[in-house]
Design a protein around this motif. Sequence first.
Motif, mmCIF file in Angstrom:
data_model
loop_
_atom_site.group_PDB
_atom_site.id
_atom_site.type_symbol
_atom_site.label_atom_id
_atom_site.label_comp_id
_atom_site.label_asym_id
_atom_site.label_seq_id
_atom_site.Cartn_x
_atom_site.Cartn_y
_atom_site.Cartn_z
ATOM 1 N N ARG A 158 -13.101 -16.375 -14.386
ATOM 2 C CA ARG A 158 -13.951 -16.433 -15.628
ATOM 3 C C ARG A 158 -13.479 -17.821 -16.178
ATOM 4 O O ARG A 158 -14.309 -18.616 -16.816
ATOM 5 N N HIS A 191 -13.060 -1.530 -16.285
ATOM 6 C CA HIS A 191 -14.067 -1.663 -16.977
ATOM 7 C C HIS A 191 -14.646 -3.130 -16.950
ATOM 8 O O HIS A 191 -15.393 -3.463 -18.189
ATOM 9 N N ARG A 192 -14.338 -4.124 -16.352
ATOM 10 C CA ARG A 192 -14.645 -5.535 -16.465
ATOM 11 C C ARG A 192 -16.161 -5.776 -15.948
ATOM 12 O O ARG A 192 -16.737 -5.009 -15.362
ATOM 13 N N SER A 193 -16.701 -6.999 -16.361
ATOM 14 C CA SER A 193 -17.828 -7.336 -15.972
ATOM 15 C C SER A 193 -17.921 -8.032 -14.662
ATOM 16 O O SER A 193 -17.265 -8.598 -14.192
ATOM 17 N N ARG A 194 -19.352 -8.004 -14.139
ATOM 18 C CA ARG A 194 -19.446 -8.778 -13.050
ATOM 19 C C ARG A 194 -19.611 -10.095 -13.169
ATOM 20 O O ARG A 194 -20.205 -10.758 -14.109
ATOM 21 N N GLU A 236 -16.802 -9.112 -8.580
ATOM 22 C CA GLU A 236 -17.688 -7.738 -9.000
ATOM 23 C C GLU A 236 -17.103 -7.150 -9.838
ATOM 24 O O GLU A 236 -16.091 -6.865 -10.317
ATOM 25 N N GLU A 237 -18.110 -6.181 -10.272
ATOM 26 C CA GLU A 237 -17.675 -4.854 -11.028
ATOM 27 C C GLU A 237 -16.749 -4.118 -10.142
ATOM 28 O O GLU A 237 -16.879 -4.202 -9.101
ATOM 29 N N GLU A 238 -16.287 -3.090 -11.089
ATOM 30 C CA GLU A 238 -15.249 -2.262 -10.257
ATOM 31 C C GLU A 238 -15.914 -1.211 -9.321
ATOM 32 O O GLU A 238 -16.699 -0.313 -9.805
ATOM 33 N N HIS A 239 -15.646 -1.320 -7.973
ATOM 34 C CA HIS A 239 -16.510 -0.710 -6.935
ATOM 35 C C HIS A 239 -15.903 0.604 -6.931
ATOM 36 O O HIS A 239 -16.529 1.752 -6.228
ATOM 37 N N LEU A 280 -15.024 2.587 -9.692
ATOM 38 C CA LEU A 280 -14.790 3.193 -10.908
ATOM 39 C C LEU A 280 -14.485 4.652 -11.116
ATOM 40 O O LEU A 280 -13.614 5.166 -11.800
ATOM 41 N N ASP A 339 -9.514 -6.174 -22.730
ATOM 42 C CA ASP A 339 -10.671 -6.489 -22.038
ATOM 43 C C ASP A 339 -10.446 -8.109 -21.123
ATOM 44 O O ASP A 339 -9.657 -8.656 -21.809
ATOM 45 N N SER A 375 -11.421 -9.819 -7.201
ATOM 46 C CA SER A 375 -13.068 -9.625 -7.152
ATOM 47 C C SER A 375 -13.844 -10.420 -7.914
ATOM 48 O O SER A 375 -13.398 -10.298 -9.270
#
Length: 268
Positions: free
Chosen positions: A105, A192-195, A125-128, A130, A71, A123
């Motif tokens: 991060r 599957h990364r976080s925002r 953001e979360e993966e747009h 996905l 991750d 980015s």
Amino acid sequence: MEKVTVNGTQLAYVDSGPRDGVPIVFSHSLFFDHRMFDALSTHFTQAGYRVVAYDHRNQGASGPAPRERLDVETLAEDAAALTRHLGFGPCHFVGNSLGGFVAIRLAARRQELLFSATVLGSSAEEEHRLAEFAPLVEHLAAHGTADLLDTLMYTMFGDTSLTQRPEMCTYWRNFMAQLSPTIGDSAHGVIHRSRMVEELTGCRVPVLAIAGAEDHTYPQPISGRHIAVASGGRDVTVEGAGHSVALERPDIVAEHLEWFFDQMDVAA
């Protein structure tokens, strides 16, 4: 390459330039390795910087890892542990795509380690995409890259590079063709990364977001303006470059980095 065990993994890296130079750490994209920064590394070592370019766990010459340890949060802790191991105090951290997720991060959570963070083709953001990427990732994990090379090249490079930079594109296409199916596990962690948008609020590390005008994956404003607004930083757009902007236009990227670094009064 040198190797070190940190954060439960073995990372391979190249450490070049004068040891008393201001340090820069380069963090590469998924499907590449540290060599995507060769041109920039040469430029900045010749300018007197100390340059470290490393391979993420499960990629390049670094150690393997299971999916559950791939991750982006873990990769960011790898980078933090590597910079602490090298012992040079704060650094300029420059990441393309996956490396940019790491840079964001670190800027939000490990501010004591950074002079600045530069995020290219990335980015907050979360993966747009996905739903689109998830089946491709599982195909990679099951079968490797052979059936998806055209898709990977379109994803990672802009139209100008694909049509006018055949030597570069052929080299990296051949590189991707040799990747093990385990690259799918690394890709799973990426999508599957976080925002991070809200976590960047009040960021004290100067952030520069560099977007490729031909980025097929994270076009402006995702890879530029959104990051700049979230972090209070600055964004620029590079013409003739796609998702791998650091590799596609290292000359222009070097100019932006030099300007950015010059805004900070730092010493090694």
